[in-house]
Design an enzyme around this catalytic site. Structure first.
Site, mmCIF file in Angstrom:
data_model
loop_
_atom_site.group_PDB
_atom_site.id
_atom_site.type_symbol
_atom_site.label_atom_id
_atom_site.label_comp_id
_atom_site.label_asym_id
_atom_site.label_seq_id
_atom_site.Cartn_x
_atom_site.Cartn_y
_atom_site.Cartn_z
ATOM 1 N NE ARG A 65 -3.895 -2.304 0.457
ATOM 2 C CZ ARG A 65 -4.528 -2.972 -0.488
ATOM 3 N NH1 ARG A 65 -4.232 -2.776 -1.763
ATOM 4 N NH2 ARG A 65 -5.453 -3.845 -0.170
ATOM 5 C CG ASP A 307 -4.269 -11.335 -3.188
ATOM 6 O OD1 ASP A 307 -3.687 -10.237 -3.293
ATOM 7 O OD2 ASP A 307 -5.332 -11.602 -3.770
ATOM 8 C CG HIS A 311 -9.022 -3.270 2.421
ATOM 9 N ND1 HIS A 311 -8.754 -2.449 1.360
ATOM 10 C CD2 HIS A 311 -9.121 -4.532 1.916
ATOM 11 C CE1 HIS A 311 -8.704 -3.169 0.248
ATOM 12 N NE2 HIS A 311 -8.902 -4.434 0.551
#
Ligand SMILES: [Zn+2]
Length: 432
Positions: A65, A307, A311
Site C-alpha cells: 500500500r 495476496d 484495508h
C-alpha cells in the site's frame, strides 16, 4: 565476525533435500554449515529443540500500500507482519498510489525497504500505465530500476491484443509477467463466488468461468512468444485443469500459485455477510477446493502466497456488496498451510515448505529460499504443534481484516532471522 548457532532443531531445506535433525551455523549473515551436532562456538546460540528450522518464507503477492495508502499499510508494518509469520522476503504489488508504472516508485520501494532493514522487499511494476489497461508501461525501465516482474494485479489486461504485445515485450526484456486472471465482462458486479451460497444470500456472484477463461487466454498468449507467465491466486477447477494441461504439453514458461485461503476456506465463510470473506478471486465451493488440493498434490501449483490485502476498518464495515475486496494473511500463511494441508493429511510439511521457499524464489529468480552454504541466512523457526486462535485485533499489520480471525490454527513462527540477524522472536519485533 559475527556468528549464530541454531541447535537441536528439525531442519527442512527442500532445495538440499534435508528433512531431519540438524544444527545450523551462520557466520557474517551467511549459512556456514548445516550438520548434526555442530560444536563451533558462536556469539549467539538458539535452542530449537522441538522446533522446525526452515529457510525464511517467500511471499510472491503482498499489497504493501505504500506509497499512497499509508493509512492501510506501510512497508514497515507489512514487514512486521511478515516477520511475525516467518516470512523474510515479500514481492510488493504495484497497485499503489501512484501506481508503480515508472522507475521512481520502484526506486522508492527499494530505498525504503533498505532503510528499514527488516525483510527483503522485491517490487513489481505495472504492465500498463496506471494499470488502466490501455497503454504499455516502460517495462524495460521498470526492470532496470529493480522490478522482479510486471503485473496489473487487482485487474487483468482485458485487451487481448495489448496483452499479446505485453508478452512480446516481457519476452524481449526477459522479465516475468504475473497475471490476475479475470474476464471483467463476466465478473461485472459480482461480490462472491456464483453458486448455491450466493443465491441463498441474495448476492451477485462471479462465475468460475471468468477465471477459467482468463487463465486459458493468458497461457495461449504467453505461449505465442514463449514469455514467462506466472498465474496469480488460482481458485477454480477450470484454472487447475488448464494449467495442468499446459504443463503436460511442456510449457516450461508457465508457473502458478494458490493463495492459502483458497485451499482452506469455502464460500460458506460469506454466510452472515462476513466482509472479511469478500475477496477476489472469491472463496469457492467445495468442488473447486478439492480440485485445487489435487493440483497442489501433483505440483500443478508451484507456490503458495497470501495476496495480503490490508484495508482500513470503515471499508470492511460497509454492507457486503460495497465492502472492499481482500484479506490480510502474512501472519497466518504458514499456520494455514500447516493446518489445512499438512495436519489434514494432504501433503508432507516438506512439500508445503518447498512451495513457500525455494519454488517461489525460482519463479522470480531471486537467490533465496535455501539453507545452502554461502546463501543469505534468512531463516524461520516454527513450532508446528502450537495451537492458537487468530485475533486480528492483535495483528502487526495495519489491516485487521483477516478472514482467519477467530479460527483455530496449528503452527506458528517462533523466531525469524533475516541476513543472520534475529528480527522477530517470542512475539516481538526485535528493537521495536
Ligand atoms: Zn489479484
Amino acid at each position: 565476525m559475527t556468528s549464530l548457532l541454531i541447535k537441536n532443531g528439525h531442519v527442512i531445506d527442500p532445495a538440499n533435500k534435508i528433512d531431519g535433525p540438524a544444527d545450523v551455523l551462520v557466520i557474517d549473515g551467511k549459512i556456514a554449515k548445516v550438520a548434526k551436532a555442530i560444536t563451533d562456538k558462536a556469539d549467539e546460540t538458539i535452542d530449537a529443540k522441538g522446533l522446525v528450522v526452515t529457510p525464511g518464507l517467500i511471499d510472491l503477492q503482498v499489497h504493501v500500500r505504500e506509497p499512497g495508502r499509508e493509512d492501510k499499510e506501510t512497508i514497515e508494518t507489512a514487514s512486521w507482519a511478515a516477520l511475525a509469520g516467518g516470512v523474510t522476503s515479500i514481492v510488493a504489488m504495484p497497485n499503489t498510489r501512484p501506481v508503480a508504472d515508472n522507475q521512481t516508485v520502484i526506486e522508492f520501494v527499494i530505498k525504503r525497504a533498505r532503510e528499514l532493514d527488516l525483510v527483503n522487499v522485491y517490487p513489481t511494476g505495472a504492465i500498463t500505465k496506471g494499470e488502466a489497461g490501455h497503454e504499455l508501461a516502460e517495462i524495460n525501465e521498470l526492470k532496470n530500476a529493480g522490478a522482479v516482474a510486471v503485473t496489473d494485479d487487482g485487474v487483468d489486461v482485458q485487451d487481448e491484443g495489448l496483452l499479446r504485445r505485453a508478452f512480446q515485450y516481457t519476452k524481449t526484456c526477459d522479465i516475468l509477467l504475473m497475471s490476475h486472471c479475470e474476464v471483467n465482462n463476466l465478473t461485472d458486479g459480482g461480490v462472491m463466488h456464483e453458486g448455491w451460497v450466493s443465491t441463498q444470500l441474495g448476492l451477485p456472484g462471479t462465475p468460475a468461468a471468468a477465471e477459467d477463461l482468463a487463465v486459458q487466454k493468458n497461457i495461449m498468449l504467453a505461449n505465442m512468444s514463449g514469455a514467462r507467465l506466472h498465474l496469480l491466486h488460482n481458485s477454480t477447477k477450470g484454472a487447475t485443469d488448464a494449467i495442468r494441461a499446459a504443463k503436460k504439453a511442456g510449457a516450461k514458461n508457465v508457473t502458478a500459485e494458490v493463495s492459502v485461503q483458497h485451499f482452506a476456506l469455502s464460500d460458506e465463510e460469506c454466510i452472515g455477510y462476513n466482509t472479511n470473506a469478500k475477496m477476489y478471486p472469491p472463496l469457492r465451493s467445495r468442488d473447486h477446493i478439492d480440485a485445487i488440493i489435487a493440483g497442489i498434490k501433483d505440483d500443478t501449483f508451484d507456490a503458495f502466497t497470501t495476496d495480503h490485502a490490508p484495508h482500513i476498518e470503515p471499508e470492511k464495515l460497509e454492507p457486503f456488496i460495497d465492502a472492499a475486496f481482500g484479506s490480510t494473511g502474512l501472519e497466518t500463511s504458514f499456520a494455514v498451510m500447516n493446518t489445512y494441508l499438512v495436519e489434514a493429511g494432504h501433503i508432507p510439511l516438506s512439500k508445503g515448505i518447498s512451495k513457500m521457499t525455494v519454488e517461489p524464489a525460482k519463479i522470480v529468480r531471486i537467490n533465496k529460499g535455501t539453507l545452502s552454504v554461502g546463501a543469505d541466512a534468512d531463516i524461520a523457526i516454527f513450532d508446528t504443534k502450537a495451537v492458537w486462535v487468530v485475533d486480528a485485533k492483535k495483528s502487526l499489520s495495519k489491516g485487521k481484516n483477516c478472514v482467519f480471525d477467530g479460527k483455530k490454527l496449528t503452527g506458528r513462527a517462533v523466531t525469524t532471522i533475516v541476513g543472520g540477524c534475529v528480527k522477530y522472536t517470542k512475539g516481538q519485533i526485535v528493537g521495536r
